[in-house]
Motif scaffolding. Structure first.
Motif, PDB file in Angstrom:
ATOM      1  N   CYS A 174       0.815  -1.216   0.000  1.00 21.90           N
ATOM      2  CA  CYS A 174       0.000   0.000   0.000  1.00 21.90           C
ATOM      3  C   CYS A 174       0.846   1.262   0.000  1.00 21.90           C
ATOM      4  O   CYS A 174       1.992   1.255   0.436  1.00 21.90           O
ATOM      5  CB  CYS A 174      -0.930   0.007   1.211  1.00 21.90           C
ATOM      6  N   ASP A 191      -2.333   5.233   2.329  1.00 23.58           N
ATOM      7  CA  ASP A 191      -3.155   4.089   2.729  1.00 23.58           C
ATOM      8  C   ASP A 191      -2.644   3.464   4.024  1.00 23.58           C
ATOM      9  O   ASP A 191      -3.432   3.064   4.884  1.00 23.58           O
ATOM     10  CB  ASP A 191      -3.205   3.031   1.623  1.00 23.58           C
ATOM     11  N   TYR A 200      -4.870   3.140   7.371  1.00 24.29           N
ATOM     12  CA  TYR A 200      -5.036   1.830   7.999  1.00 24.29           C
ATOM     13  C   TYR A 200      -4.532   1.856   9.441  1.00 24.29           C
ATOM     14  O   TYR A 200      -5.206   1.396  10.361  1.00 24.29           O
ATOM     15  CB  TYR A 200      -4.295   0.767   7.185  1.00 24.29           C
ATOM     16  N   MET A 207      -9.233   1.322   2.663  1.00 24.74           N
ATOM     17  CA  MET A 207      -8.585   0.772   3.850  1.00 24.74           C
ATOM     18  C   MET A 207      -9.564   0.470   4.973  1.00 24.74           C
ATOM     19  O   MET A 207      -9.349  -0.458   5.746  1.00 24.74           O
ATOM     20  CB  MET A 207      -7.506   1.723   4.367  1.00 24.74           C
TER      21      MET A 207
END
Length: 127
Positions: free
Chosen positions: A23, A27, A31, A60
């Protein structure tokens, strides 16, 4: 014999490494931020509402819900399939919170996202 906590830890670590490898930085930040905020969301809003919110999301947020779902294995974390009885619902909430601890730990250790980063992000957004 492996403990349930060991299973949560290994599953969470595998997911965090996957996020780290595949990612973008934005991202990973989203997350990791969710890893830190998720337990509070469950405690404040309840598991049913938190799952309903995350299940309609993309990116995410949905990925995180899928990862928690895989970690706990016993139940399906979809709004329509959560337990109807209070006892089963409380057991599931407890399991989800236990698994989420490992995601928080690894988000900080592996992704480098600390709780202070999440607070700074919320302050900048005016939350």
């Amino acid at each position: 014999m492996k403990s349930v906590q060991h299973d949560y830890a290994t599953t969470a670590l595998r997911h965090i490494h996957m996020i780290e490898a595949k990612c973008s930085a934005a991202d990973r930040q989203q997350y990791g931020s969710l890893c830190h905020r998720f337990p509070a969301m469950v405690q404040l809003n309840g598991l049913r509402l938190t799952v309903a919110f995350l299940s309609i999301q993309k990116g995410m947020r949905r990925t995180f819900l899928d990862h928690i779902n895989e970690a706990i294995q016993d139940f399906n974390l979809e709004p329509d399939s959560l337990p109807a009885t209070t006892q089963e619902y409380r057991v599931l909430t407890h399991k989800v919170l236990e698994a989420s601890v490992w995601y928080k730990r690894y988000a900080e250790a592996v992704l480098g996202i600390s709780p202070e980063d999440v607070l700074d992000e919320q302050t900048e957004a005016g939350l």
